[in-house]
Design a protein around this motif. Structure first.
Motif: not given
Length: 79
Positions: A57-67
């Motif tokens: 899984s990846i996580t949505c962060q303020k600047n886009g996806w986590s990785a």
């Protein structure tokens, strides 16, 4: 004020189309993800994550996806 709220809300989402997983794909039908929301991905048959799993899984962060997830040939894991 309403325009600012709508604009800032749009910035705090991630799009399924903004990530390209070589030898894998996002395994959910959802198109956009809210800030801090996780998206599950799956590797194609014969490929695994860097951890040797078939999905992650990846996580949505303020600047886009986590990785940027990667799926590598599971043949590499045999050595």
């Amino acid at each position: 004020m309403l325009v600012f709220f709508l604009f800032s809300s749009l910035l705090e989402t991630c799009s399924k189309s903004s990530i390209d997983i070589e030898n894998g794909f996002i395994s959910e039908s959802q198109y956009t993800y809210a800030l801090k929301e996780k998206a599950k991905y799956q590797c194609k048959l014969g490929y695994v994550t860097a951890d040797g799993e078939t999905s992650g899984s990846i996580t949505c962060q303020k600047n886009g996806w986590s990785a940027q997830p990667t799926c590598v040939s599971n043949l590499l894991c045999l050595y």
